[in-house]
Motif scaffolding. Sequence first.
Motif, short mmCIF file in Angstrom:
data_model
loop_
_atom_site.label_atom_id
_atom_site.label_comp_id
_atom_site.label_asym_id
_atom_site.label_seq_id
_atom_site.Cartn_x
_atom_site.Cartn_y
_atom_site.Cartn_z
N THR A 123 67.39 67.50 0.24
CA THR A 123 67.88 68.62 1.04
C THR A 123 66.84 69.72 1.12
O THR A 123 66.60 70.33 2.17
N SER A 125 72.33 62.39 -7.63
CA SER A 125 72.60 63.80 -7.31
C SER A 125 71.31 64.62 -7.28
O SER A 125 71.15 65.50 -6.42
N ALA A 175 69.75 66.60 -3.89
CA ALA A 175 69.37 68.02 -3.87
C ALA A 175 67.91 68.19 -3.48
O ALA A 175 67.56 69.08 -2.69
#
Length: 881
Positions: free
Chosen positions: A648, A641, A645
């Motif tokens: 991105t 995760s 992030a």
Amino acid sequence: MDSKALVLLMLSMFCLHGILSGERPAVVNIGAILTYESAIGKVAKAAIETAVDDVNANDQILYGTRLNLFMENSNCSAFIGTLAAFKVINKDVTAIIGPQSSVIAHMLSYISSGFRIPLVSFASTDPSLSSLEFPYFVRMTQSDSYQMAAMADLINYYGWKQVIVVFVDDDYGRNGMYALDDELTKKMIKISYKIALPVRASRKNILGLLESSKVMGPRVYVIHASPDSGLEIFLAAQDLQMMTSEFVWLATDWLSTILDTFALSRHGILTSLQGVVSFRQYIPPSHKKNAFESLWSELQESGVTTSKLNAFGLYAYDAVWVVAHAIDEFLNSSGNITFMSNSNLSDIGGKIRIDMIKTFDNGDLVLQKLLNLNFRGLSGPISFDGNRNLVSGAYEVINIYGSMMHLVGYWTNSSGLSLSGNVTWPSGNENIPRGWVPSTREKPLRIGVPRRVSYVQFVTVSANNRTFQGYCIDVFNEAVKLLPYEVPHQFVPFGDGRSTPKYWTLINMVADNEIDALVGDIAIVTNRTKLVDFTQPYISTGLVIVVPTKSTKSSAWVFLRPFTVGMWCVTGAFFFLIGVVIWILEHRVNSDFRGPPKRQCLTMFLFSFSTLFHSEQEETLSTLGRFVMMVWFFLLMVVTSSYTASLTSFLTVQQLQSPIDGIDSLIASNEPIGYQEGSFAWSYMANSLKIPKSRLISLRTPDDYEEALLLGPKNGGVAAVVDELPYIEIFLSTKSGFGIVGQPFTRSGWGFAFHRNSPLAIDMSRAILKLSENGDLQQIHKKWFCNPNCTARTARSTEPNQLHLSSFWGLFMVCGIITMAALLIFLLRAIRQFLRYRKDQQKEDEASSIPSFMKNINRFFDFMDEKEEAVKNMFKQKQRA
């Protein structure tokens, strides 16, 4: 003879001896210098003569010594007044009462000081007469320093910030105006225009001077004139249509004096005074005053005087008593009055024979007795302060409307202004006049506008100087529409069109009254507020830093950027570790982890990687294996995760191409910095941030910004550009590859500049607030700036977005410890089971000829084979079932 009779006899003999010896003179001469035909002189002459008669008729003072009055007419002339002074001084006078004129009082003060004769003036209000230059001048009335303080309080009470002063151009008028200016300055009020009237000015002169003042903005007029000529000012103002609701007329106490002296209906005087506010010296009521007013009525009926009693008449009456008390005190303590020849005049000859005039030997003693007096007269308590002024300082505030004067308040030196009634202003207006108009059509406001060569969205001027457009112009025009009055104005461009003018120069032009206001992208900074007044900010701003950026969207290896090298290595090592440990834990009990060596190796490595996507085909059966997988799945969830992030961010945000990430790193970099030509950014960085001026590079246009940033400091460019946020928003909306770093390091705004204490600045501020509240300000901003790229891009640093091992080492450590602990437990259990099996086979081993270490190895593998066979049989039984 008893004791009482003896005392009375001794007193009688002492008094008789004093009279016979001549210690107390029979007559003491005093002088008076007046202008007989003036408004004050007519009343003062009768009051002084009455006072002398009353003193001589009173047996409680002077005790047999009579006052002998010598009165001369100065004819309102300093020259004639000087001659009159020599005439009365030649009579060996001990004091001079008067004059009523401050101009004449200046001249006579020099003469009285030379001959050491106290000069007691009941009407000279000029504050400068209290200076040490005139030690023998005593003011038996209120100084204009009090009255001007009262006038300043009245103006400040109504909120007026600019006034026009009309005054007589003599000592009385000028010094009174200077005192008013000092008091107004204390309250941040400005005399914006001064009208100096010639002495005995004609109606034509007054009309011309008042007419010239009509084009000025202020509408508050303060009239400081003499009672004999001041009415001409109001008559002229009425002829010029200036006695309307737009104007405010304030007068000093000369006006109340003339109204008290003559009948109110005289020559229709009240018609031209409607709405005027004036001061009148306050005389407290008393029985003495009432009795004197009755006496004055008798004097009018008998024809002694034709004038009504005014405040200066009461002061003139008390002045005689002040002199009488001082002489009486002197005679009681010092004896005879003597004069002597003045050696300084002995060489002056001629027909006038000034050398024969004598100096009063005891003048300083009489002056001292006079200044120490403390009694109550017709005008109230009488005592003098250290500046030889009457201790007082109280005024009535009167308003002339209708057929009479209305008392509307008081002012005292101790408590200030107190208004108890409503004021009716010219034209019957009861609302407080604004007291100021911004401009007239004959003289519109000159609004300065900078001719920008860049960022013309804010201000742009056409080639023929007739069209003015831009965000700032629209805000100003819309704010003017909201004002409750008309503001005639014209825009005046400044700049040659080749470079943006320096705003400091324009600010100074406003401060120097070369232009009336300044409209444009004018930043409100501390140094500028010391020179001009700004409106409420209509846009928020601050200095920001712009640097080059680069995009990572097109990079083939951008997916590696979220993790550092160390993070990738540790993560890969854990994939290998988990695969090996799970194989060890599951190999004995799970057929999915058995088979040929090649198949087991593939299973070992593929299993741990397949867990990343939860696509593993092998099932863990052992308790230890399941526990290890639980911890491993938690670690994968956190890491994946975080990776998603971070990736991105790398794919959507531009990254810095410069090491500068804020103001601190910019200052420490020692590299060139760009700023907009004419901006206050230069002075802020050079003076406040102490950045060397050699590092600051002036840039003119957005194209210059782009070129300098792309070149960089090594190729003659700049490392960063510092400018205000609104400019940078436009720059970033038209240029790509740049971004803002850090936060704005100043907080400011843009406003319109006006003269200091300009009421228009306050009214425009209210209008700007209304524009903001009703949404018009936002619509103007949207009209000029909002487009698909209107949001400024912010650049971010690469380093903070990468995921370091330091952020996850705790999680990796826990996972590693649990994994190794599970492996250790497995090995301990296997060894224990082996030791049990070995004990059962110990007897068999003793009869065999095979070496013991080879037997142990063979038995360990036999033990493992037996366990595996048992597992197989168990699974077969389950399948059959």
